[in-house]
Design a protein around this motif. Structure first.
Motif: not given
Length: 734
Positions: A376-398
């Motif tokens: 089964q799946t659970i889905q979420y939608s996250l809108p993003i309006s801009t991108l980033w200039t460096v290849d960093s990372e985001a985190w999900i605190d689940l």
């Protein structure tokens, strides 16, 4: 020995290629398809399938005891006096035991069953009559389940792949409802204006005076954006009328009136008595001031089955204050009765632009759960309006919980971003009662727009005995479950961002997903009905894509320069060539326009085609000296702004936009360009690159496909001609 005669064989091939090339070349000049769209009509009675309730595919059932619940949501202004006919369309494995069965529940009550046999294996139907008193306004739960197996003891079939069934999405319900008047209460106004049912005819007419002031148009833009948020992914149709037009047309459906007290009297004197009562109640103890706004919900003067929301006050400023207050959810939560007085606007305390942390609850989600041992799946939608200039990372605190009995080694959770797997972890007894997991997301997997975060779950029991018991006991409570808490948080990096000036990112790239602070429309001081329709459509589209409070949206009248927009973070300009095009704007546009003709300047390489309507709208984007993204709509006629608004409101056609300039010639057709922009900030005229348009839409088919086919045919023709003249048959060949 038989030899190959090149000449005789190539001749028919050459003839075919020449004919095909000529045919396709002609097609590029004459090919035209007119897309047809059915006009939405008020849903009164009829037959509605699962597809009408947004179940776009058939639903598969795999296992011994499987159930699914379908949400059947009727409009809340429907009442039922006649029974409904429910028709279940299904198929199943042809090797099932005759004891296998299908059962149907309606709002938790068993209403029908049937056996599964060879007679209905390929395609079976089950017709069930639902009494009128069982039909509920709003949400109804239709539960369809199968208890099936191939062996005499179904418990032994829990892993048998031959145990399956399908419910087809042409499963239907035939109903004959009648429209009734909703109770007039201000706290239910959002529900009245935009019904959550996909069957509802959500048509709202916005009514303004014949010569609307800046405050009227600002109020209209704020309210249209709020309507878009209320509708979200559902259908909504917003139209505008002047007071005089509405008095003649008497529009059906719900109405929103933007008018001062004096202007209301010219619209319908019958609305004033109830509003005067408000002023009378305040006259002695705490008189209303000139700048106090009044919000009143009344029955529509044209149809008692619908309502009119009046946003009013003694002055245009008071009326605008009412519209801004009506954008607050708190207004309706605190309302008790049919009206409210707005003395002071609450400061809008919203998250900063692109907040560093957003919870699933902030995105509009509650706790989400899955049960059972299938994938089964659970889905979420996250809108993003801009991108980033460096290849960093985001985190999900689940944050999650799950049942104790599942197997650690056999119960993985896979995390995907936009269908790309990025992480996985196991469910175990150690994280069952209160589990936390930190998940890293490389920023390169995010896109401007909606980003889909998927948790794919496949829970299994630690031994086969428990799995057998889970799988073969009809009606048993599932003991395998996973719940993802809404307080789970997505952390975004605090690193430099880059604005992407690409029309394909509309609307996300031209607004902030979480706030409208700094958002402004720029329009001509004179805006006719078609221009207001375009403004309303664009505002609704922005509302559908954002979570911020629209009360902070501003609207300014255009003048000779753009300095009045300094300090804003997102700017949308719309108007005609006459009211917009000047040297200042042309110095910034990627496609400068002639001030007299409204067409691209002579040095442009953009293809311009005359259309029967004669209307052409140019959609362009640029970045100001203050790095503010601008979205600009310029048309030779105001009707072109309305046309562009309809185009941008339709995701099915706007998704093909890309580049920094586009020419829109109808509500379905546009061509996109990526143009070189040199010297924009200094005011130098940019030079258009000599590129073909990215896409010219014709009923979802692009002419570039035909051009590629022509090129391939032409290349093949050249190759065969070379082969023909290089290799002539010798005298020894026969």
């Amino acid at each position: 020995m038989r030899t190959f005669n090149h000449v005789s064989t190539l001749k028919p091939i050459l003839a075919f290629l020449l004919a095909a090339t000529f045919f396709m070349g002609s097609a590029t000049q004459t090919y035209q398809v007119e897309a047809k769209f059915d006009n939405q009509e008020s849903a009164i009675s009829g037959i509605y399938t699962l597809a009408d309730f947004d179940y776009q595919t058939d639903i598969n059932f795999q296992g011994v005891d499987e159930t699914r619940t379908f949400g059947i949501t009727f409009p809340k202004n429907w009442a039922f006096s006649e029974p409904a006919l429910l028709t279940i369309s299904f198929s199943h494995s042809d090797v099932l035991d005759p004891a296998s069965s299908l059962f149907v529940d309606w709002n938790g009550e068993r209403i029908g069953t049937t056996g599964l046999s060879d007679d209905n294996a390929q395609l079976g139907t089950l017709e069930i009559t639902i009494p009128a008193e069982k039909l509920i306004q709003g949400y109804n739960a239709l539960t369809i389940g199968f208890f099936m197996g191939v062996s005499e003891d179904f418990c032994t079939d829990y892993k048998n792949q031959s145990v399956w069934a399908v419910v087809h999405n042409d499963t239907s319900i035939a109903i004959t409802p009648v429209i009734i008047a909703r109770e007039t209460q201000l706290n239910t106004a959002p529900d009245i204006l935009v019904d959550s049912s996909l069957l509802a005819d959500n048509t709202v007419t916005l009514i303004v005076p014949a010569s609307p002031s800046r405050q009227h148009l600002n109020a209209l833009a704020v309210t249209a954006t709020k309507l878009g948020q209320l509708a979200d992914w559902r259908n909504i149709s917003v139209q505008t009328m002047t007071i005089q037009e509405a008095r003649v047309a008497k529009p059906t459906g719900n109405l929103i009136l933007f008018a001062t007290l004096e202007e209301i009297e010219s619209f319908s004197a019958g609305l004033l008595p109830e509003i005067n009562i408000i002023y009378d109640q305040y006259s002695e103890l705490n008189p209303l001031e000139q700048d106090d706004g009044v919000i009143s919900l009344q029955k529509s003067p044209f149809d008692n089955d619908y309502h009119l929301l009046a946003l009013t006050g003694e002055t245009p400023d008071a009326m605008e204050k009412s519209a801004r207050a009506a954008a607050f959810d708190e207004l309706y939560e605190q309302s008790n009765g049919t009206w409210a007085v707005v003395r002071h606007l609450t400061d809008i305390s919203e998250s900063v632009s692109n907040p560093l942390a957003v919870s699933f609850a902030d995105l509009g989600y509650r706790d989400q759960s899955v049960t059972g041992t299938r994938e089964q799946t659970i889905q979420y939608s996250l809108p993003i309006s801009t991108l980033w200039t460096v290849d960093s990372e985001a985190w999900i605190d689940l944050h999650f919980t799950h049942s104790e009995l599942i197997s650690r080694d056999l119960s993985p959770v896979t995390v995907l971003i936009n269908s790309i797997p990025i992480a996985s972890f196991e469910l175990s007894s150690a994280n069952a009662e209160d589990g936390y997991k930190e998940i890293r997301i490389p920023l390169r997997y995010f896109n401007v727009g909606d980003n889909i975060i998927t948790f794919k779950v496949n829970m299994q029991f630690s031994d086969d005995v428990m799995l057998m018991q889970e799988s073969c006991m009809p009606g048993a409570t599932p003991r395998a479950w996973l719940n993802i808490n809404a307080d789970s948080t997505i952390r975004l990096p605090d690193v430099a961002k880059k604005i992407s000036l690409d029309l394909g990112h509309f609307p996300y790239g031209y607004s902030d997903p979480f706030t409208f602070n700094g958002f402004v429309f720029g329009v001509p001081s004179t805006l006719d009905n078609t221009g207001m329709n375009g403004l309303a459509d664009i505002a609704v589209t922005f509302g559908k894509a954002t979570f911020g409070n629209p009360a902070s949206i501003d609207l300014l009248f255009l003048n000779e320069d753009l300095t009045q927009f300094d300090g804003y973070t997102h700017v949308v300009l719309l108007g005609t060539t006459e009211t917009m095009v000047n040297e200042t704007l042309n110095g910034l546009l990627p496609l400068p326009l002639d001030e007299e003709t409204g067409l691209p300047q002579n040095n442009s390489s953009v293809l311009i085609v005359e259309t029967p309507s004669g209307i052409q709208t140019f959609l362009e984007t640029f970045q100001s000296d203050q790095l503010t993204p601008y979205l600009v709509l310029i048309s030779n006629e105001m009707a072109g702004i309305e046309m562009a608004g309809e185009f941008l409101a339709d995701p099915a056609v706007r998704y093909t936009l890309n580049g920094n300039a586009a020419v829109i010639t109808s509500v379905e057709n546009a061509s996109s360009y990526q143009l070189e922009t040199t010297g924009n900030s200094s005011g130098e005229l940019p030079q258009a690159s000599n590129e073909e348009p990215f896409a010219i839409l014709t009923n979802y088919q692009s002419i570039w496909v035909v051009r590629v086919a022509i090129g391939m045919a032409g290349l093949s023709l050249v190759i065969l001609l070379i082969a023909l003249f290089r290799k002539k048959p010798s005298s020894k060949e026969s």
